[in-house]
Design a protein around this motif. Structure first.
Motif, PDB file in Angstrom:
ATOM      1  N   MET A   1       0.808  -1.201  -0.092  1.00  0.00           N
ATOM      2  CA  MET A   1       0.134  -0.027   0.014  1.00  0.00           C
ATOM      3  C   MET A   1       0.866   1.324   0.211  1.00  0.00           C
ATOM      4  O   MET A   1       1.969   1.194   0.627  1.00  0.00           O
ATOM      5  CB  MET A   1      -0.916  -0.108   1.319  1.00  0.00           C
ATOM      6  CG  MET A   1      -1.500   1.285   1.349  1.00  0.00           C
ATOM      7  SD  MET A   1      -2.558   1.346   2.966  1.00  0.00           S
ATOM      8  CE  MET A   1      -3.593  -0.214   2.720  1.00  0.00           C
ATOM      9  N   SER A   2       0.436   2.089  -0.750  1.00  0.00           N
ATOM     10  CA  SER A   2       1.303   3.418  -0.889  1.00  0.00           C
ATOM     11  C   SER A   2       0.763   4.368   0.143  1.00  0.00           C
ATOM     12  O   SER A   2      -0.352   4.071   0.709  1.00  0.00           O
ATOM     13  CB  SER A   2       1.123   3.985  -2.275  1.00  0.00           C
ATOM     14  OG  SER A   2      -0.146   4.549  -2.462  1.00  0.00           O
ATOM     15  N   ASN A   3       1.535   5.371   0.518  1.00  0.00           N
ATOM     16  CA  ASN A   3       1.231   6.664   1.264  1.00  0.00           C
ATOM     17  C   ASN A   3      -0.054   7.239   0.828  1.00  0.00           C
ATOM     18  O   ASN A   3      -1.045   7.324   1.586  1.00  0.00           O
ATOM     19  CB  ASN A   3       2.354   7.507   1.753  1.00  0.00           C
ATOM     20  CG  ASN A   3       2.022   8.152   2.740  1.00  0.00           C
ATOM     21  OD1 ASN A   3       1.558   8.164   3.856  1.00  0.00           O
ATOM     22  ND2 ASN A   3       2.179   9.735   2.535  1.00  0.00           N
ATOM     23  N   GLN A   4      -0.297   7.296  -0.416  1.00  0.00           N
ATOM     24  CA  GLN A   4      -1.437   8.034  -0.897  1.00  0.00           C
ATOM     25  C   GLN A   4      -2.672   7.228  -0.741  1.00  0.00           C
ATOM     26  O   GLN A   4      -3.712   7.564  -0.500  1.00  0.00           O
ATOM     27  CB  GLN A   4      -1.141   8.373  -2.471  1.00  0.00           C
ATOM     28  CG  GLN A   4      -2.441   9.034  -3.036  1.00  0.00           C
ATOM     29  CD  GLN A   4      -2.684  10.321  -2.382  1.00  0.00           C
ATOM     30  OE1 GLN A   4      -1.780  10.983  -2.161  1.00  0.00           O
ATOM     31  NE2 GLN A   4      -4.020  10.621  -2.356  1.00  0.00           N
ATOM     32  N   GLU A   5      -2.408   5.886  -1.025  1.00  0.00           N
ATOM     33  CA  GLU A   5      -3.708   4.980  -0.601  1.00  0.00           C
ATOM     34  C   GLU A   5      -3.968   5.003   0.863  1.00  0.00           C
ATOM     35  O   GLU A   5      -5.049   4.944   1.067  1.00  0.00           O
ATOM     36  CB  GLU A   5      -3.357   3.321  -1.098  1.00  0.00           C
ATOM     37  CG  GLU A   5      -3.368   3.177  -2.365  1.00  0.00           C
ATOM     38  CD  GLU A   5      -2.724   1.921  -2.798  1.00  0.00           C
ATOM     39  OE1 GLU A   5      -3.008   1.680  -3.715  1.00  0.00           O
ATOM     40  OE2 GLU A   5      -1.765   1.612  -2.025  1.00  0.00           O
ATOM     41  N   ILE A   7      -3.646   7.695   2.808  1.00  0.00           N
ATOM     42  CA  ILE A   7      -4.480   8.726   2.930  1.00  0.00           C
ATOM     43  C   ILE A   7      -5.925   8.912   2.470  1.00  0.00           C
ATOM     44  O   ILE A   7      -6.698   9.291   3.225  1.00  0.00           O
ATOM     45  CB  ILE A   7      -3.538  10.139   2.370  1.00  0.00           C
ATOM     46  CG1 ILE A   7      -2.285  10.224   2.910  1.00  0.00           C
ATOM     47  CG2 ILE A   7      -4.561  11.300   2.076  1.00  0.00           C
ATOM     48  CD1 ILE A   7      -1.329  11.203   2.234  1.00  0.00           C
ATOM     49  N   GLU A   8      -6.047   8.210   1.232  1.00  0.00           N
ATOM     50  CA  GLU A   8      -7.501   7.884   0.850  1.00  0.00           C
ATOM     51  C   GLU A   8      -8.239   7.105   1.744  1.00  0.00           C
ATOM     52  O   GLU A   8      -9.507   7.491   1.821  1.00  0.00           O
ATOM     53  CB  GLU A   8      -7.404   7.299  -0.738  1.00  0.00           C
ATOM     54  CG  GLU A   8      -6.674   8.373  -1.586  1.00  0.00           C
ATOM     55  CD  GLU A   8      -6.371   7.689  -3.027  1.00  0.00           C
ATOM     56  OE1 GLU A   8      -6.729   6.744  -3.197  1.00  0.00           O
ATOM     57  OE2 GLU A   8      -5.926   8.426  -4.042  1.00  0.00           O
ATOM     58  N   LEU A   9      -7.700   5.805   2.400  1.00  0.00           N
ATOM     59  CA  LEU A   9      -8.407   5.250   3.326  1.00  0.00           C
ATOM     60  C   LEU A   9      -8.874   6.108   4.380  1.00  0.00           C
ATOM     61  O   LEU A   9     -10.142   6.089   4.901  1.00  0.00           O
ATOM     62  CB  LEU A   9      -7.670   4.080   3.430  1.00  0.00           C
ATOM     63  CG  LEU A   9      -7.536   2.788   2.554  1.00  0.00           C
ATOM     64  CD1 LEU A   9      -6.538   1.951   2.773  1.00  0.00           C
ATOM     65  CD2 LEU A   9      -8.623   2.308   2.080  1.00  0.00           C
ATOM     66  N   ARG A  10      -8.077   6.874   4.885  1.00  0.00           N
ATOM     67  CA  ARG A  10      -8.288   7.734   5.986  1.00  0.00           C
ATOM     68  C   ARG A  10      -9.493   8.683   5.955  1.00  0.00           C
ATOM     69  O   ARG A  10     -10.139   8.977   6.629  1.00  0.00           O
ATOM     70  CB  ARG A  10      -7.072   8.367   6.668  1.00  0.00           C
ATOM     71  CG  ARG A  10      -5.994   7.395   7.450  1.00  0.00           C
ATOM     72  CD  ARG A  10      -4.971   7.984   7.896  1.00  0.00           C
ATOM     73  NE  ARG A  10      -4.132   7.015   8.702  1.00  0.00           N
ATOM     74  CZ  ARG A  10      -2.810   7.111   9.012  1.00  0.00           C
ATOM     75  NH1 ARG A  10      -2.240   8.269   8.615  1.00  0.00           N
ATOM     76  NH2 ARG A  10      -2.029   6.165   9.716  1.00  0.00           N
ATOM     77  N   GLU A  11      -9.359   9.206   4.580  1.00  0.00           N
ATOM     78  CA  GLU A  11     -10.381  10.269   4.091  1.00  0.00           C
ATOM     79  C   GLU A  11     -11.680   9.431   4.058  1.00  0.00           C
ATOM     80  O   GLU A  11     -12.749  10.065   4.510  1.00  0.00           O
ATOM     81  CB  GLU A  11      -9.962  10.848   2.827  1.00  0.00           C
ATOM     82  CG  GLU A  11      -8.780  11.802   3.142  1.00  0.00           C
ATOM     83  CD  GLU A  11      -8.294  12.263   1.702  1.00  0.00           C
ATOM     84  OE1 GLU A  11      -8.772  11.768   0.534  1.00  0.00           O
ATOM     85  OE2 GLU A  11      -7.310  13.205   1.646  1.00  0.00           O
ATOM     86  N   ASN A  12     -11.727   8.355   3.705  1.00  0.00           N
ATOM     87  CA  ASN A  12     -12.857   7.626   3.660  1.00  0.00           C
ATOM     88  C   ASN A  12     -13.364   7.126   4.910  1.00  0.00           C
ATOM     89  O   ASN A  12     -14.676   7.431   5.067  1.00  0.00           O
ATOM     90  CB  ASN A  12     -12.651   6.034   2.870  1.00  0.00           C
ATOM     91  CG  ASN A  12     -13.683   5.354   2.505  1.00  0.00           C
ATOM     92  OD1 ASN A  12     -14.952   5.974   2.259  1.00  0.00           O
ATOM     93  ND2 ASN A  12     -13.764   4.207   2.648  1.00  0.00           N
TER      94      ASN A  12
END
Length: 90
Positions: A1-5, A7-12
């Motif tokens: 998992m990338s750092n961007q992924e 971040i997106e999961l946390r936003e979700n």
């Protein structure tokens, strides 16, 4: 998992949390209406049978992805707060 992924999961998660808060507020608004009805009709706030019914229905609805004890603990807290706000209607 990338750092961007991540971040997106946390936003979700943040968006889901907001939806949960909105649903709890809606539930509490409904509890106020129920509290007013109970007050107008001289009914008790406490209804142990109803609380058991709610929890049992949720356990039946659960697809076992959540532990039933977790569901019970969460809903006892929610219903406890509902009773507090219903008492304010008296």
């Amino acid at each position: 998992m990338s750092n961007q992924e991540l971040i997106e999961l946390r936003e979700n998660i943040n968006e889901i949390d907001k939806k949960l808060i909105d649903l709890i507020k809606e539930r509490m608004d409904t509890s106020v209406k129920i509290g007013k009805y109970k007050s107008e009709n001289n009914l008790s706030i406490l209804n142990n049978n109803r609380e058991k019914e709610v929890i049992e229905n949720l356990k039946k609805y659960n697809d076992k992805k959540l532990d039933n004890k977790f569901i019970e603990r969460v809903w006892l807290q929610i219903m406890g707060y509902s009773k507090i706000i219903q008492n304010q209607c008296y």
